[in-house]
Scaffold this active site. Structure first.
Site, PDB file in Angstrom:
ATOM      1  NE  ARG A  98      -9.474 -29.777 -14.215  1.00 16.63           N
ATOM      2  CZ  ARG A  98      -9.277 -30.287 -12.993  1.00 16.63           C
ATOM      3  NH1 ARG A  98     -10.122 -30.026 -12.018  1.00 16.63           N
ATOM      4  NH2 ARG A  98      -8.223 -31.050 -12.742  1.00 16.63           N
ATOM      5  CG  HIS A 125      -6.530 -35.711 -14.829  1.00 13.80           C
ATOM      6  ND1 HIS A 125      -5.879 -34.552 -15.207  1.00 13.80           N
ATOM      7  CD2 HIS A 125      -6.815 -35.551 -13.504  1.00 13.80           C
ATOM      8  CE1 HIS A 125      -5.805 -33.736 -14.153  1.00 13.80           C
ATOM      9  NE2 HIS A 125      -6.350 -34.318 -13.118  1.00 13.80           N
ATOM     10  CD  GLN A 128      -3.676 -36.894 -10.405  1.00 11.40           C
ATOM     11  OE1 GLN A 128      -4.181 -35.796 -10.226  1.00 11.40           O
ATOM     12  NE2 GLN A 128      -2.847 -37.445  -9.537  1.00 11.40           N
ATOM     13  CG  ASP A 217     -10.960 -40.419  -9.444  1.00  9.05           C
ATOM     14  OD1 ASP A 217     -11.061 -39.539  -8.560  1.00  9.05           O
ATOM     15  OD2 ASP A 217     -11.173 -40.181 -10.657  1.00  9.05           O
ATOM     16  CB  CYS A 257      -6.227 -38.322  -8.817  1.00 15.39           C
ATOM     17  SG  CYS A 257      -7.997 -38.574  -8.973  1.00 15.39           S
ATOM     18  NE  ARG A 285      -1.575 -33.042 -11.676  1.00 10.96           N
ATOM     19  CZ  ARG A 285      -2.837 -32.589 -11.753  1.00 10.96           C
ATOM     20  NH1 ARG A 285      -3.739 -32.960 -10.856  1.00 10.96           N
ATOM     21  NH2 ARG A 285      -3.219 -31.803 -12.744  1.00 10.96           N
TER      22      ARG A 285
HETATM   23  N1   CP Z   1      -6.370 -34.221  -9.022  1.00  6.23           N
HETATM   24  C1   CP Z   1      -6.851 -33.082  -9.543  1.00  6.23           C
HETATM   25  O1   CP Z   1      -6.811 -32.842 -10.747  1.00  6.23           O
HETATM   26  O2   CP Z   1      -7.367 -32.231  -8.623  1.00  6.23           O
HETATM   27  P1   CP Z   1      -8.173 -30.885  -8.930  1.00  6.23           P
HETATM   28  O3   CP Z   1      -9.478 -31.284  -9.552  1.00  6.23           O
HETATM   29  O4   CP Z   1      -8.355 -30.217  -7.594  1.00  6.23           O
HETATM   30  O5   CP Z   1      -7.372 -30.054  -9.868  1.00  6.23           O
HETATM   31  N1  NVA Z   2     -12.430 -38.423 -12.168  1.00  7.47           N
HETATM   32  C1  NVA Z   2     -12.360 -37.160 -11.483  1.00  7.47           C
HETATM   33  C2  NVA Z   2     -10.943 -36.704 -11.382  1.00  7.47           C
HETATM   34  C3  NVA Z   2     -10.746 -35.462 -10.592  1.00  7.47           C
HETATM   35  C4  NVA Z   2      -9.342 -35.003 -10.548  1.00  7.47           C
HETATM   36  C5  NVA Z   2     -13.203 -36.135 -12.216  1.00  7.47           C
HETATM   37  O1  NVA Z   2     -13.149 -36.094 -13.455  1.00  7.47           O
HETATM   38  O2  NVA Z   2     -13.939 -35.403 -11.565  1.00  7.47           O
END
Ligand code: CP
Ligand code: NVA
Length: 300
Positions: A98, A125, A128, A217, A257, A285
């Protein structure tokens, strides 16, 4: 040859449906395709769902997960992405990362000799969105041109929806204010693919009209915290709430999400309401990522 999963565009239509089928079969299975294998997880940003679902998923598949925080690794700062990729490949059978900058994922994938999986970047993502399409299928709503109305920021989630819409036929209506549109290249590629019907509509009510799915989101993604006040102001008319959801189909799926900023992009009533499937999305997930890891790392 190793295969990475950095974006939905890395998959063909057949591979997507194979992964959804594998997700179903692995849910009840006790097979251990990662037996004796290790997977390194590098996270530059916070996480609840992604971290836990990957760690639990690796364990359920018989492997061992090594969680690394960015303070420990210093990806791209203490060490170059290429050096990190070379070294982690000597110890592990897969890398899940990540990152803030999607380029880091590309660099990791280029230099790693083991599969690299995108656990979220500024650009996309994909895990997701695979879990989301699996959730839509689980609720028996997946059909050609299923109407998915996304309301809010044109962020990494939207980019991945657009990448999916280049491959499987969706009716994607994006209610996004001026200045917050998704990645231009990804949007144009999706339009040019001519697989789906894709519209950017400024008025959320029109976008949500008779929708099968209403998705939102956060207005402030990780890394954008300094813009939060301006974003709350700019997005205020883009909240998913009960009056907005009434414009959708009666049996609409309300999706997010997570993490949610309750009272901002979505109200408590909408998030906790009978049409909400956000906890199914979160659970899925785990199931979908097990299928991804079994395929890429376990080579089943
Ligand atoms: N939806 C998602 O990726 O959640 P987290 O940021 O908690 O991993
Ligand atoms: N758009 C959000 C998604 C989190 C899972 C972010 O990038 O923070």
């Amino acid at each position: 040859m190793k295969k990475d999963f950095l974006s939905i565009a890395d998959l063909s239509k057949d591979e997507i449906f194979e992964l959804l089928a594998l997700t179903d079969s692995l849910k009840a299975a006790t097979t251990k395709p990662l037996s004796g294998k290790t997977v390194a997880l590098i996270f530059q940003k916070p996480s609840l769902r992604t971290r836990v679902s990957f760690e639990v998923g690796v364990v359920q598949l018989g492997g061992h997960a090594v969680f690394l925080t960015d303070e420990g690794v210093g990806l791209g700062v203490r060490e170059s992405a290429s050096d990190v990729a070379h070294v982690l490949s000597r110890f592990n059978n897969g890398i899940v990362a990540r990152v803030f900058d999607h380029q880091l994922l590309l660099d990791l994938a280029k230099h790693a000799t083991v599969p690299v999986i995108n656990a979220l970047s500024d650009l996309s993502h994909p895990c997701q969105i695979l879990a989301d399409i699996y959730t839509i299928q689980q609720h028996k709503k997946l059909r050609d041109y299923v109407k998915i109305a996304y309301v809010g920021d044109g962020n990494n989630i939207v980019n991945s929806w657009l990448e999916l819409s280049s491959i499987i036929p969706l009716h994607l209506t994006l209610a996004i204010p001026h200045g917050y549109e998704p990645d231009k290249a990804i949007y144009e590629k999706a339009q040019n693919a001519r697989v789906s019907k894709i519209e950017i509509i400024r008025d959320p009510k029109n976008a949500v009209n008779k929708a099968d799915v209403v998705y939102t989101d956060t207005w402030t993604s990780m890394g954008q915290e300094q813009e939060r006040t301006k974003r709350i102001y700019d997005f205020w008319e883009y909240q998913v709430n009960t009056p907005l959801i009434r414009h959708a189909k009666e049996d609409v799926l309300v999706m997010h999400c997570l993490p949610a900023h309750r009272g901002e992009e979505i109200t408590n009533e909408a998030l906790d309401g009978r049409q909400s499937v956000v906890n199914d999305q979160a659970e899925n997930r785990l199931h979908v990522q097990k299928a991804i890891m079994a395929k890429l790392i376990g080579k089943i």
